[in-house]
Design a protein around this motif. Structure first.
Motif, mmCIF file in Angstrom:
data_model
loop_
_atom_site.group_PDB
_atom_site.id
_atom_site.type_symbol
_atom_site.label_atom_id
_atom_site.label_comp_id
_atom_site.label_asym_id
_atom_site.label_seq_id
_atom_site.Cartn_x
_atom_site.Cartn_y
_atom_site.Cartn_z
ATOM 1 N N ASP A 1 28.899 37.874 -27.841
ATOM 2 C CA ASP A 1 28.355 37.665 -26.505
ATOM 3 C C ASP A 1 28.432 36.207 -26.078
ATOM 4 O O ASP A 1 27.761 35.786 -25.145
ATOM 5 C CB ASP A 1 26.899 38.155 -26.439
ATOM 6 N N GLY A 2 29.255 35.414 -26.761
ATOM 7 C CA GLY A 2 29.366 34.005 -26.436
ATOM 8 C C GLY A 2 28.334 33.144 -27.116
ATOM 9 O O GLY A 2 28.323 31.932 -26.937
ATOM 10 N N ASN A 3 27.438 33.750 -27.900
ATOM 11 C CA ASN A 3 26.395 33.004 -28.590
ATOM 12 C C ASN A 3 26.506 33.147 -30.101
ATOM 13 O O ASN A 3 25.520 33.056 -30.813
ATOM 14 C CB ASN A 3 25.012 33.484 -28.127
ATOM 15 N N GLY A 4 27.705 33.396 -30.585
ATOM 16 C CA GLY A 4 27.896 33.593 -32.014
ATOM 17 C C GLY A 4 27.949 32.280 -32.770
ATOM 18 O O GLY A 4 27.684 31.202 -32.228
ATOM 19 N N GLU A 5 28.331 32.372 -34.004
ATOM 20 C CA GLU A 5 28.427 31.197 -34.869
ATOM 21 C C GLU A 5 29.682 30.418 -34.506
ATOM 22 O O GLU A 5 30.774 30.981 -34.395
ATOM 23 C CB GLU A 5 28.470 31.645 -36.329
ATOM 24 N N MET A 6 29.551 29.110 -34.332
ATOM 25 C CA MET A 6 30.702 28.313 -33.900
ATOM 26 C C MET A 6 31.275 27.459 -35.024
ATOM 27 O O MET A 6 32.307 26.820 -34.840
ATOM 28 C CB MET A 6 30.311 27.410 -32.729
#
Length: 624
Positions: free
Chosen positions: A600-605
């Motif tokens: 959702d665009g808020n995962g682990e970067m």
């Protein structure tokens, strides 16, 4: 056309061979660096170009106003003899005095010469046949068009097949006798080294005689040095190693096969001379069958399924070898081999090892194929390989029916966007070194074999949640924002003119290490020096803010495509070329036990390389 002197070729050949043990091209792709006066080596003390088994071959094909060609070949300054000897395939007539009647026969004067090379018009191609004679059948594992003929005993037998591609009939795969005749064949019939120069409309066919004998004869070797040569064949492959020594001639007697094969003694060798550009353009010869399979069995014409016949001929690649082949570069590694293929590009029927040179392939089907099931090994040890595959109905970048190994060099491989893989192997793909970018959709992922690994280089298997554009840069930085890897397909002369999509990627380079933590970006422009789209990290000063940072939902070495998430614009997350602020991590990041399972665009970067091969699922634009 650029040429280099014979003694320079001799030195290139000597050095490259002693170190190897471990349709026209639309745009000529130049070498990575042009040689200068200081690049030219001094005259060698032992000039092999004057030895008895090394020959300079200057080719010439000149087209007349009526479209016909005149062919000539100078072998060590002497004209090669030409024979008006023509191959035919005519399933409409019975020729009782011919071995494979009625499938094939010859007319004209049979070549009888002691010349080391000669010219004839006996090219094997797929002949024009009436479309009305074809029937759709299930042949082997595929639906194909089968053409039948009736022999003297009134038995219906399949002469040939063609693939079913879409709703139309593949007429383009058949060729007229008149067109085939204009494609002359340069036959190389004796062992040795052949330095090829000039232009040729037709085929180079390397045949040292009885295949059963040459297959086992270690002396039956041919080296082809590409020294500024253009070969265009409009009806068949442009170059074929047909009958030379097979260094792995005992493979059929083994029961276990692995990826460690020694091809240093291969009977088929190609050397790409420094400072030269060499172009090969061709097509394939689809399946033609032996006219007799088992006399006690009849074929069933016009049925949905047929018994199989023994294959007489099927050549898929523009540059093709029936045996194991090595490809070498020169001492400077500046030579270029361009392959443009209607179907597959560079093929062997057993193993293929690339030790050097710059190879650029644009192919309608697979870029490279090694095709003995569970046995063949493609090995990349050095040089540069850039592949744009699947320009037709399908195609992997590199397709190995056995193993696929990268030990060094650069491999860039793009597949058919909708259906195929940048790197595809039936037995396993292992990256032990070098630089790799493989883009596709139905990905065959890199695998881990720590026992064979010489160092700590790691590979990323990336499953994106949405299709990515292959004309955008792929950038990897460390946690301090330093770029350690960057590739921009738009600057790659092989791939740049063909923007396509992908949803899976394999990335590996010497600077991506086990235990490292990295950030991934897609898009933007990179500031630095590049060669064929690959940037030298030491020269990179940053990249533009259009590059979008990526995150992922979960980890795992392998897995199917999937996930979801949108493309979000970059903005407000630090200076261009620097990582955004994040909670915790720079160098002491420990991967948590549980990961976010939604893209959702808020995962682990932070992409942590826990193992030599690391899988990241549902990669998407970071939006937090």
């Amino acid at each position: 056309m650029k040429r280099i002197s014979a003694f320079v070729v001799a030195l290139v050949l000597t050095l490259s061979l002693t170190s190897c043990g471990s349709k026209d091209v639309d745009t000529e792709i130049q070498p990575d660096s042009e040689p200068t006066a200081t690049d030219q080596p001094v005259s060698p003390t032992n000039d092999i170009s004057s030895s008895a088994d090394t020959h300079i071959v200057v080719l010439s094909s000149v087209q007349s106003e009526d479209g016909s060609f005149t062919h000539a070949a100078m072998i060590d300054g002497t004209p090669a003899p030409e024979f008006d000897y023509v191959w035919h395939a005519d399933p409409g007539e019975v020729h009782s005095d011919v071995k494979n009647a009625p499938a094939e026969y010859f007319t004209g004067t049979a070549p009888e010469t002691d010349a080391i090379a000669y010219i004839a018009h006996d090219i094997r191609y797929y002949p024009e046949l009436p479309e009305s004679g074809f029937v759709r059948v299930q042949y082997d594992d595929n639906q194909e068009w089968a053409y039948y003929y009736t022999d003297g005993e009134n038995k219906d037998i399949i002469f040939s097949t063609l693939p079913i591609q879409g709703s139309g009939f593949p007429n383009a795969m058949m060729h007229s006798a008149a067109d085939a005749y204009e494609n002359a064949v340069l036959h190389i019939s004796q062992t040795g080294t052949y330095i090829l120069e000039g232009e040729w409309h037709g085929q180079v066919w390397i045949d040292l005689g009885d295949r059963d004998e040459t297959f086992m004869d270690e002396r039956a070797k041919v080296t082809v040095v590409l020294n500024g040569v253009d070969v265009t064949c409009s009806v068949a492959p442009a170059l074929v190693f047909y009958s030379v020594y097979e260094c792995d001639n005992g493979w059929s007697e083994r029961s276990d096969y692995g990826y460690a094969v020694d091809t240093s003694n291969a009977g088929a060798v190609t050397v790409i001379a420094d400072g030269t550009v060499n172009n090969f353009s061709g097509t394939n010869v689809f399946r033609m069958l032996k006219t007799k399979y088992k006399e006690e069995e009849e074929q069933f014409a016009h049925s949905n399924s047929v018994r199989l016949q023994k294959k007489m001929r099927k050549l898929d690649g523009t540059y093709y070898s029936f045996v194991t082949m090595n490809v070498e570069g020169g001492t400077k590694g500046t030579g270029v081999l361009n392959i443009k293929a209607d179907y597959e590009g560079l093929d062997t029927e057993l193993h293929l090892t690339v030790n050097g040179g710059n190879i650029h392939i644009q192919a309608g089907d697979d870029g490279i194929n090694v095709n003995e099931d569970k046995v063949s090994v493609f090995t990349m040890n050095g040089g540069s390989l850039h592949i744009l595959a699947g320009l037709g109905n399908e195609g992997d970048g590199v397709d190995s029916n056995g193993y696929l190994i990268v030990n060094g060099g650069t491999v860039i491989a793009m597949a058919k966007p909708q259906s195929d893989s940048g790197l595809d192997s039936d037995c396993g793909t292992y990256i032990f070194g070098g630089t790799v970018v493989a883009l596709g959709s139905t990905m065959d992922w890199a695998e881990s074999d720590d026992d064979g690994a010489p160092g700590d280089q790691a590979a990323m298997n990336l499953q994106f949640s949405a299709a990515q554009s292959a004309d955008e840069a792929i950038i990897v930085t460390d946690t301090d924002g330093k770029v350690i890897f960057a590739y921009d397909p738009d600057k790659d002369e092989t791939t740049g003119a063909n923007a396509r999509s992908y949803q899976g990627a394999i990335i590996s380079s010497p600077d991506i290490l086990v235990g490292g933590t990295y950030y991934l970006y897609v898009g933007g422009d990179v500031y630095g020096r590049e060669t064929m789209g690959i940037f030298d990290p030491a020269t990179i000063s940053g990249f533009t803010e259009e590059a979008i940072q990526q995150c992922y939902a979960s980890t795992g070495t392998l897995g199917g495509m999937g996930g979801f998430g949108g493309m979000m614009p970059f903005g407000g997350r630090g200076e261009p070329g620097q990582p955004p602020e994040s909670a915790g991590s720079p160098n002491g990041f420990e991967r948590p036990n549980s990961m976010i399972e939604k893209a959702d665009g808020n995962g682990e970067m932070e992409f942590y390389m826990e193992d030599r091969v690391n899988g990241f699922r549902c990669v998407t634009d970071y939006s937090r």
